[in-house]
Motif scaffolding. Structure first.
Motif, PDB file in Angstrom:
ATOM      1  N   GLN A   1       7.680  12.649   2.433  1.00  0.00           N
ATOM      2  CA  GLN A   1       7.443  13.574   1.323  1.00  0.00           C
ATOM      3  C   GLN A   1       6.713  12.911   0.151  1.00  0.00           C
ATOM      4  N   TRP A   2       6.482  11.597   0.269  1.00  0.00           N
ATOM      5  CA  TRP A   2       5.778  10.917  -0.823  1.00  0.00           C
ATOM      6  C   TRP A   2       4.329  11.415  -0.868  1.00  0.00           C
ATOM      7  N   PRO A   3       3.845  11.887  -2.016  1.00  0.00           N
ATOM      8  CA  PRO A   3       2.503  12.464  -2.079  1.00  0.00           C
ATOM      9  C   PRO A   3       1.418  11.404  -1.892  1.00  0.00           C
ATOM     10  N   ASP A   4       0.445  11.709  -1.046  1.00  0.00           N
ATOM     11  CA  ASP A   4      -0.668  10.800  -0.798  1.00  0.00           C
ATOM     12  C   ASP A   4      -1.760  11.038  -1.844  1.00  0.00           C
ATOM     13  N   SER A   5      -2.734  10.146  -1.887  1.00  0.00           N
ATOM     14  CA  SER A   5      -3.883  10.283  -2.784  1.00  0.00           C
ATOM     15  C   SER A   5      -5.170  10.209  -1.976  1.00  0.00           C
ATOM     16  N   ALA A   6      -6.236  10.746  -2.569  1.00  0.00           N
ATOM     17  CA  ALA A   6      -7.541  10.685  -1.916  1.00  0.00           C
ATOM     18  C   ALA A   6      -8.052   9.243  -1.883  1.00  0.00           C
ATOM     19  N   LYS A   7      -8.946   8.978  -0.959  1.00  0.00           N
ATOM     20  CA  LYS A   7      -9.522   7.645  -0.826  1.00  0.00           C
ATOM     21  C   LYS A   7     -10.309   7.285  -2.078  1.00  0.00           C
ATOM     22  N   VAL A   8     -10.233   6.016  -2.471  1.00  0.00           N
ATOM     23  CA  VAL A   8     -10.913   5.527  -3.679  1.00  0.00           C
ATOM     24  C   VAL A   8     -11.884   4.409  -3.284  1.00  0.00           C
ATOM     25  N   PRO A   9     -12.854   4.085  -4.145  1.00  0.00           N
ATOM     26  CA  PRO A   9     -13.892   3.126  -3.751  1.00  0.00           C
ATOM     27  C   PRO A   9     -13.463   1.671  -3.752  1.00  0.00           C
ATOM     28  N   GLY A  10     -12.334   1.357  -4.391  1.00  0.00           N
ATOM     29  CA  GLY A  10     -11.920  -0.028  -4.483  1.00  0.00           C
ATOM     30  C   GLY A  10     -11.197  -0.518  -3.246  1.00  0.00           C
ATOM     31  N   THR A  11     -10.650  -1.723  -3.354  1.00  0.00           N
ATOM     32  CA  THR A  11      -9.924  -2.340  -2.242  1.00  0.00           C
ATOM     33  C   THR A  11      -8.564  -2.824  -2.715  1.00  0.00           C
ATOM     34  N   LEU A  12      -7.678  -3.030  -1.761  1.00  0.00           N
ATOM     35  CA  LEU A  12      -6.335  -3.510  -2.062  1.00  0.00           C
ATOM     36  C   LEU A  12      -6.068  -4.770  -1.245  1.00  0.00           C
ATOM     37  N   ARG A  13      -5.490  -5.759  -1.896  1.00  0.00           N
ATOM     38  CA  ARG A  13      -5.158  -7.007  -1.221  1.00  0.00           C
ATOM     39  C   ARG A  13      -3.706  -7.359  -1.488  1.00  0.00           C
ATOM     40  N   ARG A  14      -3.035  -7.817  -0.452  1.00  0.00           N
ATOM     41  CA  ARG A  14      -1.678  -8.356  -0.604  1.00  0.00           C
ATOM     42  C   ARG A  14      -1.793  -9.863  -0.818  1.00  0.00           C
ATOM     43  N   LEU A  15      -1.145 -10.348  -1.882  1.00  0.00           N
ATOM     44  CA  LEU A  15      -1.228 -11.758  -2.256  1.00  0.00           C
ATOM     45  C   LEU A  15       0.155 -12.375  -2.296  1.00  0.00           C
ATOM     46  N   ASP A  16       0.223 -13.707  -2.216  1.00  0.00           N
ATOM     47  CA  ASP A  16       1.494 -14.370  -2.450  1.00  0.00           C
ATOM     48  C   ASP A  16       1.697 -14.501  -3.964  1.00  0.00           C
ATOM     49  N   TRP A  17       2.877 -14.982  -4.362  1.00  0.00           N
ATOM     50  CA  TRP A  17       3.216 -15.000  -5.786  1.00  0.00           C
ATOM     51  C   TRP A  17       2.253 -15.851  -6.601  1.00  0.00           C
ATOM     52  N   GLN A  18       1.916 -17.023  -6.124  1.00  0.00           N
ATOM     53  CA  GLN A  18       1.057 -17.914  -6.901  1.00  0.00           C
ATOM     54  C   GLN A  18      -0.314 -17.289  -7.145  1.00  0.00           C
ATOM     55  N   GLU A  19      -0.812 -16.529  -6.194  1.00  0.00           N
ATOM     56  CA  GLU A  19      -2.089 -15.841  -6.381  1.00  0.00           C
ATOM     57  C   GLU A  19      -1.935 -14.623  -7.290  1.00  0.00           C
ATOM     58  N   ALA A  20      -0.815 -13.921  -7.141  1.00  0.00           N
ATOM     59  CA  ALA A  20      -0.616 -12.671  -7.874  1.00  0.00           C
ATOM     60  C   ALA A  20      -0.213 -12.895  -9.324  1.00  0.00           C
ATOM     61  N   LYS A  21       0.498 -13.973  -9.608  1.00  0.00           N
ATOM     62  CA  LYS A  21       1.072 -14.181 -10.947  1.00  0.00           C
ATOM     63  C   LYS A  21       0.041 -14.096 -12.067  1.00  0.00           C
TER      64      LYS A  21
ATOM     65  N   LYS B   1      11.965 -13.117 -13.209  1.00  0.00           N
ATOM     66  CA  LYS B   1      12.068 -11.689 -12.895  1.00  0.00           C
ATOM     67  C   LYS B   1      11.712 -11.374 -11.453  1.00  0.00           C
ATOM     68  N   PHE B   2      10.716 -12.086 -10.907  1.00  0.00           N
ATOM     69  CA  PHE B   2      10.219 -11.722  -9.584  1.00  0.00           C
ATOM     70  C   PHE B   2      10.592 -12.708  -8.468  1.00  0.00           C
ATOM     71  N   PRO B   3       9.903 -13.822  -8.270  1.00  0.00           N
ATOM     72  CA  PRO B   3      10.154 -14.608  -7.049  1.00  0.00           C
ATOM     73  C   PRO B   3      11.538 -15.230  -6.971  1.00  0.00           C
ATOM     74  N   LEU B   4      12.150 -15.552  -8.117  1.00  0.00           N
ATOM     75  CA  LEU B   4      13.485 -16.136  -8.068  1.00  0.00           C
ATOM     76  C   LEU B   4      14.573 -15.078  -7.909  1.00  0.00           C
ATOM     77  N   ARG B   5      14.197 -13.819  -8.056  1.00  0.00           N
ATOM     78  CA  ARG B   5      15.191 -12.747  -7.943  1.00  0.00           C
ATOM     79  C   ARG B   5      15.296 -12.226  -6.520  1.00  0.00           C
ATOM     80  N   LYS B   6      14.154 -11.856  -5.934  1.00  0.00           N
ATOM     81  CA  LYS B   6      14.155 -11.311  -4.572  1.00  0.00           C
ATOM     82  C   LYS B   6      12.846 -11.686  -3.876  1.00  0.00           C
ATOM     83  N   ASP B   7      12.796 -11.461  -2.589  1.00  0.00           N
ATOM     84  CA  ASP B   7      11.606 -11.789  -1.812  1.00  0.00           C
ATOM     85  C   ASP B   7      10.603 -10.635  -1.881  1.00  0.00           C
ATOM     86  N   TYR B   8      10.090 -10.420  -3.090  1.00  0.00           N
ATOM     87  CA  TYR B   8       9.147  -9.333  -3.308  1.00  0.00           C
ATOM     88  C   TYR B   8       7.804  -9.629  -2.652  1.00  0.00           C
ATOM     89  N   GLN B   9       7.048  -8.542  -2.424  1.00  0.00           N
ATOM     90  CA  GLN B   9       5.657  -8.643  -2.011  1.00  0.00           C
ATOM     91  C   GLN B   9       4.787  -8.095  -3.135  1.00  0.00           C
TER      92      GLN B   9
END
Length: 393
Positions: free
Chosen positions: A141-161, A189-197
């Motif tokens: 039931q989560w509403p989807d969105s239309a495609k957008v021109p950008g890109t998405l990347r999954r990073l580790d914490w050191q890259e994302a911080k 708040k983040f990496p020491l609390r839980k194994d977030y992505q």
């Protein structure tokens, strides 16, 4: 009976033992590291018995916050705890008295906390200020969105911080009472609390425009934080969230609530959407807070504010004149006044000047004393948005 003092890092083991007992806090290596980090960056107050044993404690962590364009020093109160044999002895009362006085001495205008009991903390001048919007949704039931021109990347914490550090303060919603985060707080708040992505959205030119911090567990996606700088970034991240509908059964998301929600994006209104109360706050020093609030300059006519019943911060009790003159508005504490007067408690003062409630609402419920003309002048110096907070103490 009680010896209240500000503790040092030599007391950390006693502090951690009390937290472990009072909250059944797991003493894992990661939690020990988190606690040590918090203690090193906090003002830690303890009440000791006649044998030098720590009986009660409160941790107060200083942060800068941005409240509608004004920067204030705020102390976040946490890990309020007592061993059961020392409860009902007034120890927390004594600690809170010293904590608030010390906070004032060190220039703090505000204090936030997450209450285990709202009535308990009202006695110390705190009041409900922040709320959370809660979405607990079947993934299909989560509403989807239309495609957008950008890109998405999954990073580790050191890259994302560094990207998260850059984007968080650029989002307007984080300037409505939000914390100006230091590097250590992000790690806490983040990496020491839980194994977030961590997922970052980049526009077509390769510039980061939003991020998502989330946790995947069997059957559940939990969104811990979601920040976007544009509608495109929101839609790109939302499309990523919706793409998990084939791998999880539910999506859970809480966000700071300012009166707006995402129901309008759904085909069918969400049955499990709700708003819940969360953090309390209080103004620590009324005079200093008013002097650091730029909107006070918009006062159209002089008035006086009378603060009553602030038992634990008695320097706030009394009359504060806000005089409108040719050189601007001056603020002074006085013994008597001939100016039109607004009479209110520190709780109501905090709710008004942090934007949680309007003066019309408080006047309707007889929670402030003010006439209609003075109410109009007062409203001119108050926020016209509700406060938002994404951090927890």
């Amino acid at each position: 009976m009680s010896d209240v003092k500000e503790m040092t890092l030599a007391d950390v083991d006693q502090m951690m033992a009390l937290v472990h007992y009072a909250f059944q806090w797991e003493l894992s290596e990661k939690n020990r590291q988190r606690f040590q980090m918090l203690a090193e960056n906090s003002w830690n107050f303890g009440s000791f018995d006649d044998k030098g044993q720590l009986a009660s404690q409160v941790m107060a962590t200083p942060f800068s916050v941005d409240l509608f364009g004004d920067t204030h020093l705020m102390v976040g109160v946490g890990f309020v705890a007592s061993y059961p044999e020392y409860r009902s002895q007034g120890r927390i009362d004594q600690i809170m008295t010293q904590l608030l006085a010390t906070a004032r001495e060190r220039g703090a205008n505000l204090s936030y906390l997450a209450p285990f009991s709202y009535p308990f903390y009202r006695r110390y001048g705190y009041e409900l200020i922040f709320e959370r919007a809660v979405y607990d949704v079947p993934a299909n039931q989560w509403p989807d969105s239309a495609k957008v021109p950008g890109t998405l990347r999954r990073l580790d914490w050191q890259e994302a911080k560094p990207i998260i550090s850059e984007l968080f303060p650029k989002a307007q919603r984080h300037h409505q009472g939000g914390v100006q985060r230091d590097s250590w707080w992000l790690d806490f708040k983040f990496p020491l609390r839980k194994d977030y992505q961590y997922a970052i959205y980049y526009d077509a030119n390769g510039n980061p425009q939003g991020y998502l911090v989330y946790l995947l567990q069997p059957g559940l996606m939990t969104i811990a934080e979601w920040t976007w700088l544009s509608g495109e970034a929101f839609r790109g991240l939302n499309r990523f969230v919706a793409s998990h509908s084939g791998s999880v059964a539910r999506i859970f998301y809480e966000m700071g609530y300012d009166g707006k929600n995402l129901q309008f994006l759904t085909q069918v209104p969400l049955q499990d959407f709700r708003v819940r109360p969360e953090m309390m706050a209080r103004v620590v020093d009324v005079a200093s807070f008013l002097k650091d609030t730029k909107k006070v300059a918009d006062l159209p006519a002089s008035l006086a504010l009378e603060i009553v019943e602030d038992r634990y911060a008695p320097w706030n009790n009394g009359l504060f004149e806000l005089q409108k003159g040719e050189q601007g508005v001056t603020i002074a504490k006085v013994a008597t006044t001939q100016l039109p007067k607004v009479s209110l408690t520190i709780q109501r003062f905090s709710q008004l000047f942090m934007g949680y409630l309007t003066p019309e609402t408080l006047a309707f419920h007889d929670l402030i004393e003010v006439d209609k003309k003075t109410l109009k002048s007062l409203k001119a110096i108050l926020p016209d948005q509700k406060p938002i907070l994404e951090d927890y103490f």
